[in-house]
Design an enzyme around this catalytic site. Structure first.
Site, PDB file in Angstrom:
ATOM      1  CD  GLU A  40       3.071  -5.814   9.875  1.00 42.32           C
ATOM      2  OE1 GLU A  40       3.875  -6.619  10.384  1.00 42.32           O
ATOM      3  OE2 GLU A  40       1.840  -5.843  10.119  1.00 42.32           O
TER       4      GLU A  40
ATOM      5  CB  CYS B 174       0.424  -6.067   3.200  1.00 44.59           C
ATOM      6  SG  CYS B 174      -1.226  -5.356   3.037  1.00 44.59           S
TER       7      CYS B 174
ATOM      8  CG  HIS C 287      -1.148  -4.245   8.043  1.00 44.83           C
ATOM      9  ND1 HIS C 287      -0.140  -5.178   8.247  1.00 44.83           N
ATOM     10  CD2 HIS C 287      -1.758  -4.606   6.888  1.00 44.83           C
ATOM     11  CE1 HIS C 287      -0.155  -6.044   7.250  1.00 44.83           C
ATOM     12  NE2 HIS C 287      -1.126  -5.720   6.405  1.00 44.83           N
TER      13      HIS C 287
END
Length: 187
Positions: free
Chosen positions: A85, A138, A157
């Protein structure tokens, strides 16, 4: 040379997940030989899927360990490989945690933080990148760490575990990602 500290967090169980792949990968990461190969002090932590726990644990990890690299892991049923991310949002969190809570509106800010670390998918690194971490725990944990140090924080992830994506295979991939990221970190 003194080993640099790498903190890797994974999440506990939540919703319908009986096993959280993020914690399974974090737990087997030491078995890859990462500590010796990369000359790091590896710290792995299981964090409850709770906003308040994140608010307390993340700053404490930074204070206690002074990591060269903070790597947060979370599971996503949407990804097929490790997915790095690139950004985290400071607001828009309305999904309830394991205790039925959402973050306190006073702690949320309307901005986006981008990691200062660069990573690309190559033949050597079988990964993807994303700019949508999901507005749940998250992304929340990522935002909290980016606020502390955006140049030493990443969120990845991990897919659900299956025969192609075992915890051990994903941990080996993660070791390669951590090696690339450590090349960018200057303490």
């Amino acid at each position: 040379m003194t080993p640099r500290t790498v903190v890797v967090t994974g999440f506990g169980i939540f919703r319908d997940y009986k096993v959280n792949a993020s914690w399974e990968v974090a737990q087997v990461l030491p078995e890859t030989g990462i500590a010796d190969e990369l000359n790091v002090n590896l710290v792995t932590i299981n964090i409850p899927v709770s906003y308040k726990d994140v608010d307390q644990i993340v700053p404490a990890l930074w204070d206690q360990h002074k990591p060269a690299l903070m790597v947060h892991l979370g599971v996503s049923h949407l990804v097929k490989t490790l997915t790095v991310e690139l950004i985290a949002n400071g607001d828009g969190y309305c999904g309830m945690d394991i205790y039925g809570n959402c973050p306190d509106d006073k702690c949320l800010v309307n901005n986006v933080i981008e990691t200062g670390l660069k990573i690309e998918c190559t033949d050597e690194l079988d990964i993807c990148t994303s700019r949508d971490a999901g507005r749940y725990l998250c992304e929340y944990i990522y935002f909290k760490s980016l606020c502390i140090n955006k140049n030493q924080t990443i969120f990845i992830h991990v897919p659900q575990l299956d025969q192609d994506n075992t915890a051990h295979k994903l941990a080996e991939k993660l070791k390669c990602v951590i090696k690339k990221l450590l090349e960018q970190v200057t303490e």
